[in-house]
Every structure is written in C-alpha cells, then in structure tokens.
Design a protein around this motif. Sequence first.
Motif, PDB file in Angstrom:
ATOM      1  N   ALA A 134       0.865  -1.181   0.000  1.00  0.00           N
ATOM      2  CA  ALA A 134       0.000   0.000   0.000  1.00  0.00           C
ATOM      3  C   ALA A 134       0.900   1.228   0.000  1.00  0.00           C
ATOM      4  CB  ALA A 134      -0.913  -0.001   1.227  1.00  0.00           C
ATOM      5  N   PRO A 135       0.386   2.387  -0.442  1.00  0.00           N
ATOM      6  CA  PRO A 135       1.223   3.596  -0.432  1.00  0.00           C
ATOM      7  C   PRO A 135       1.809   3.897   0.941  1.00  0.00           C
ATOM      8  CG  PRO A 135      -0.761   3.964  -1.719  1.00  0.00           C
ATOM      9  CD  PRO A 135      -0.928   2.624  -1.072  1.00  0.00           C
ATOM     10  N   CYS A 136       1.053   3.601   1.999  1.00  0.00           N
ATOM     11  CA  CYS A 136       1.562   3.763   3.366  1.00  0.00           C
ATOM     12  C   CYS A 136       1.327   2.459   4.120  1.00  0.00           C
ATOM     13  CB  CYS A 136       0.869   4.920   4.076  1.00  0.00           C
ATOM     14  SG  CYS A 136       1.481   5.223   5.754  1.00  0.00           S
ATOM     15  N   MET A 137       2.412   1.822   4.564  1.00  0.00           N
ATOM     16  CA  MET A 137       2.322   0.546   5.275  1.00  0.00           C
ATOM     17  C   MET A 137       2.855   0.707   6.698  1.00  0.00           C
ATOM     18  SD  MET A 137       0.935  -2.099   3.842  1.00  0.00           S
ATOM     19  CE  MET A 137       1.639  -3.413   4.854  1.00  0.00           C
ATOM     20  N   LEU A 138       2.058   0.241   7.659  1.00  0.00           N
ATOM     21  CA  LEU A 138       2.451   0.267   9.070  1.00  0.00           C
ATOM     22  C   LEU A 138       2.660  -1.163   9.548  1.00  0.00           C
ATOM     23  CD1 LEU A 138       2.795   1.531  11.890  1.00  0.00           C
ATOM     24  CD2 LEU A 138       0.302   1.444  12.130  1.00  0.00           C
ATOM     25  N   GLY A 180      12.877 -10.738   9.930  1.00  0.00           N
ATOM     26  CA  GLY A 180      13.502 -10.385   8.656  1.00  0.00           C
ATOM     27  C   GLY A 180      13.436  -8.903   8.343  1.00  0.00           C
ATOM     28  N   LEU A 181      12.348  -8.254   8.719  1.00  0.00           N
ATOM     29  CA  LEU A 181      12.184  -6.842   8.392  1.00  0.00           C
ATOM     30  C   LEU A 181      13.176  -5.964   9.149  1.00  0.00           C
ATOM     31  CD1 LEU A 181      10.407  -5.128   6.548  1.00  0.00           C
ATOM     32  CD2 LEU A 181       8.883  -4.724   8.484  1.00  0.00           C
ATOM     33  N   LYS A 182      13.613  -6.429  10.314  1.00  0.00           N
ATOM     34  CA  LYS A 182      14.608  -5.657  11.077  1.00  0.00           C
ATOM     35  C   LYS A 182      15.901  -5.513  10.272  1.00  0.00           C
ATOM     36  CE  LYS A 182      12.973  -7.423  15.547  1.00  0.00           C
ATOM     37  NZ  LYS A 182      13.352  -8.246  16.721  1.00  0.00           N
ATOM     38  N   THR A 183      16.335  -6.613   9.673  1.00  0.00           N
ATOM     39  CA  THR A 183      17.553  -6.589   8.856  1.00  0.00           C
ATOM     40  C   THR A 183      17.303  -5.876   7.540  1.00  0.00           C
ATOM     41  OG1 THR A 183      18.235  -8.696   9.828  1.00  0.00           O
ATOM     42  CG2 THR A 183      19.316  -8.026   7.788  1.00  0.00           C
ATOM     43  N   PHE A 184      16.165  -6.170   6.923  1.00  0.00           N
ATOM     44  CA  PHE A 184      15.801  -5.593   5.631  1.00  0.00           C
ATOM     45  C   PHE A 184      15.800  -4.066   5.691  1.00  0.00           C
ATOM     46  CE2 PHE A 184      12.556  -4.027   2.674  1.00  0.00           C
ATOM     47  CZ  PHE A 184      12.937  -4.633   1.495  1.00  0.00           C
ATOM     48  N   SER A 185      15.293  -3.521   6.798  1.00  0.00           N
ATOM     49  CA  SER A 185      15.138  -2.073   6.933  1.00  0.00           C
ATOM     50  C   SER A 185      16.253  -1.408   7.722  1.00  0.00           C
ATOM     51  CB  SER A 185      13.806  -1.759   7.622  1.00  0.00           C
ATOM     52  OG  SER A 185      13.804  -2.291   8.948  1.00  0.00           O
ATOM     53  N   ASN A 186      17.133  -2.246   8.335  1.00  0.00           N
ATOM     54  CA  ASN A 186      18.137  -1.701   9.253  1.00  0.00           C
ATOM     55  C   ASN A 186      17.467  -0.873  10.353  1.00  0.00           C
ATOM     56  OD1 ASN A 186      20.618  -2.738   8.444  1.00  0.00           O
ATOM     57  ND2 ASN A 186      20.783  -1.263   6.779  1.00  0.00           N
ATOM     58  N   VAL A 195       6.512   4.462   3.283  1.00  0.00           N
ATOM     59  CA  VAL A 195       5.720   5.203   2.304  1.00  0.00           C
ATOM     60  C   VAL A 195       6.328   4.953   0.932  1.00  0.00           C
ATOM     61  CG1 VAL A 195       5.029   7.481   1.492  1.00  0.00           C
ATOM     62  CG2 VAL A 195       4.971   6.969   3.932  1.00  0.00           C
ATOM     63  N   ASN A 196       5.510   4.444   0.033  1.00  0.00           N
ATOM     64  CA  ASN A 196       5.967   4.087  -1.321  1.00  0.00           C
ATOM     65  C   ASN A 196       7.182   3.164  -1.277  1.00  0.00           C
ATOM     66  OD1 ASN A 196       3.944   5.691  -2.530  1.00  0.00           O
ATOM     67  ND2 ASN A 196       5.225   7.514  -2.324  1.00  0.00           N
ATOM     68  N   GLY A 197       7.160   2.214  -0.335  1.00  0.00           N
ATOM     69  CA  GLY A 197       8.208   1.208  -0.241  1.00  0.00           C
ATOM     70  C   GLY A 197       9.463   1.658   0.470  1.00  0.00           C
ATOM     71  N   GLU A 198       9.515   2.906   0.929  1.00  0.00           N
ATOM     72  CA  GLU A 198      10.707   3.438   1.594  1.00  0.00           C
ATOM     73  C   GLU A 198      10.429   3.621   3.081  1.00  0.00           C
ATOM     74  OE1 GLU A 198      13.685   3.948   0.245  1.00  0.00           O
ATOM     75  OE2 GLU A 198      12.992   3.276  -1.721  1.00  0.00           O
ATOM     76  N   LEU A 199      11.392   3.236   3.913  1.00  0.00           N
ATOM     77  CA  LEU A 199      11.231   3.369   5.356  1.00  0.00           C
ATOM     78  C   LEU A 199      11.213   4.837   5.769  1.00  0.00           C
ATOM     79  CD1 LEU A 199      11.191   2.010   8.217  1.00  0.00           C
ATOM     80  CD2 LEU A 199      13.675   2.280   8.205  1.00  0.00           C
ATOM     81  N   VAL A 200      10.181   5.218   6.524  1.00  0.00           N
ATOM     82  CA  VAL A 200      10.106   6.549   7.123  1.00  0.00           C
ATOM     83  C   VAL A 200      10.710   6.514   8.518  1.00  0.00           C
ATOM     84  CG1 VAL A 200       8.555   8.356   7.979  1.00  0.00           C
ATOM     85  CG2 VAL A 200       8.105   7.250   5.773  1.00  0.00           C
ATOM     86  N   ILE A 205       9.912   9.280  14.908  1.00  0.00           N
ATOM     87  CA  ILE A 205       9.987   9.995  13.627  1.00  0.00           C
ATOM     88  C   ILE A 205       8.599  10.504  13.237  1.00  0.00           C
ATOM     89  CG2 ILE A 205      10.554   9.822  11.180  1.00  0.00           C
ATOM     90  CD1 ILE A 205      12.987   9.665  12.975  1.00  0.00           C
ATOM     91  N   VAL A 206       7.588   9.647  13.398  1.00  0.00           N
ATOM     92  CA  VAL A 206       6.215  10.044  13.062  1.00  0.00           C
ATOM     93  C   VAL A 206       5.760  11.195  13.956  1.00  0.00           C
ATOM     94  CG1 VAL A 206       3.806   9.276  13.025  1.00  0.00           C
ATOM     95  CG2 VAL A 206       5.598   7.793  12.115  1.00  0.00           C
TER      96      VAL A 206
END
Length: 325
Positions: A134-138, A180-186, A195-200, A205-206
Amino acid sequence: MANLVEAISPQQFEELLQKAGKSLVVVHFLAPWAPQCTQMNDVMAELAKENAQVMFVKLEAEAVPEVSEKYEISSVPTFLFFKNNQKVDRLDGAHAPELTKKVQRLSSTAVPMGMGMAAKEDLNERLKKLVNAAPCMLFMKGSPQEPRCGFSRQIVELFKQHSIQYSSFDILSDEEVRQGLKTFSNWPTYPQVYVNGELVGGLDIVKELAESGELEHTCPKAVTLENRLKSLISKKNVMLFMKGNKEMAKCGFSRQILEMLNSTGVEYDTFDILQDEEVRQGLKTFSNWPTYPQLYVKGELIGGHDIVKELKESGDLEAVLKGEN
C-alpha cells in the motif's frame, strides 16, 4: 540478558572491555532524562537479542564522568564501539539504522551460503512486496483496532488524528517477517512506517513529522467520505446504487430497475450499498435522496425506482442514460 549490561563505575567498564577480548563491545552513553536515550535503549535491547556475540553496555554519562571525559562525550546519546580494548568507531545521536549497520559491519557476522542464501533472497522478495503493498504501510504489534503495544497504539492514534490512509501488518502473526524486516530495513524496533516502499521510521519519527506539520505531506491523506462518494458516482457514465448487484438484486425495487436498465442496452455499473454501511448512509445525505436504489448519469442524480419507471414509460430512459437529455 547476558550480553546487555550496565556499567556503573570506571573499574566495571574496564573489566567489561577486557573480558570481551576480540568481541565487539557497543557502549551507549546516556542520560535517563533524555527520551532519545530511552528510545535507543529499546533499540539496543533488540540488537542484543539478534547479536548474541556482541556485548552491549549502558553507561550513564553524568554518573561516570571519568569515562565520559576520557572519550570526549559531550552529548547523549553517543555510542562507542570497542574491540580488543580499543575504540574502533563512534556514533553521535539517536540513529537506529546507522547503529544497526555499524553493529552488523563491526561484528563481522558471516552470511550463510547455499540454501540459507536462497531462503534469505526469497524472504527479501516477500518483504519487498509487503512494504509496497500500500502507499503507506504500518508494521505494528496487533491491528489498528487492537494494538498490542503502547508504541503501536500511539502511532495508530497519530494516523487517526491526521487522517492518514494506511494499511497495516501484524508482525506478531509472522515471526519470519518480524525478524527479517529488522535486517531488511536496518531498523530493529517496531512499529515501522513505509511510504511508497521506503522506510520513514518509527514512532519518534512520526511524532516529529506530526509536530512539524510534515506528516500529511509525507503520508497519504485518507480520502474523505465526500470525495469517495464523488468518485463512486462518477466511476462509470451510468451508476446504480442498489441492494445487491447485476447478478442478484436483493430487493424488489432493485430488481425492477435492473430490468428497465437492461432493456435499454446501455452499459452501466452497480454498487451494492449492503456491503458498505458508510456509503449506504453517506449517499443519502450527499444526494438528499433517502431511499435506494439511486441512479446517477455522469455524476448527476437521476432518481430512484419511480423516476426511472416514469422515464421508461415516457420513452426517455435511453436518451437520459446516454446523457442526451
């Protein structure tokens, strides 16, 4: 946790460095009053779980001034990295992704080859699809309706306050994704926002984006009901809002209006108001027409069953549907 400890004196600190030998030691110089330090303590705790071969040390900078002065600690949080009792790197500030990268690089953890590498590639592909779902994924603990941790609850509330449109994934439901997402996203903690596949980033931060007024520009705004209704009634030139659909009407008036529309040969689409209570109630107010079915041509309300019946009997229905009248 054996590899996550606190040093409260210069002597204890030196003993920890010596005991670690060639293993990596990560020291967090902190202040208990600083929220950034509390956040980074949580990050350290997650990293300690994932890196059993690394020693993580918490040290209150003002409580052990001798050590802070020796290593020129002027602000918190600050991280120092040691190997063989020697400082090998430094990180100033609360930067979770950078801390994760440095730990991974300096600990020199080997990546398994063969089947392990293939499995990792498969997981990465799955994670790419999820963060772009999705454009914004939580990615959170629990669901927006039932958050299962305080941070997830707070970020859901922030999204609600700022009318952010998003989809979510419960990381408690899938351990492979959770790890896995911890490593994937650092980024070793949750929640995580993409947002659009990029980590915010996470909650802090929010919060910063919300306070600066940038959140609405970073994350997509939820579509208001009015805009949604405008989009629905204009979806096709001829739109019928009814109980049921073309294949199966669920009330007599809807069935009769379908027969009249079908007799004209004009293409139309339908929307089942029984499947969406928000649309069902909202369209009554939007159109100032309290009953169903409702027929729209080019976004304009024609009317309900009785109006369509009159148009059919007068021979004007086909022309109206084609927008000629």
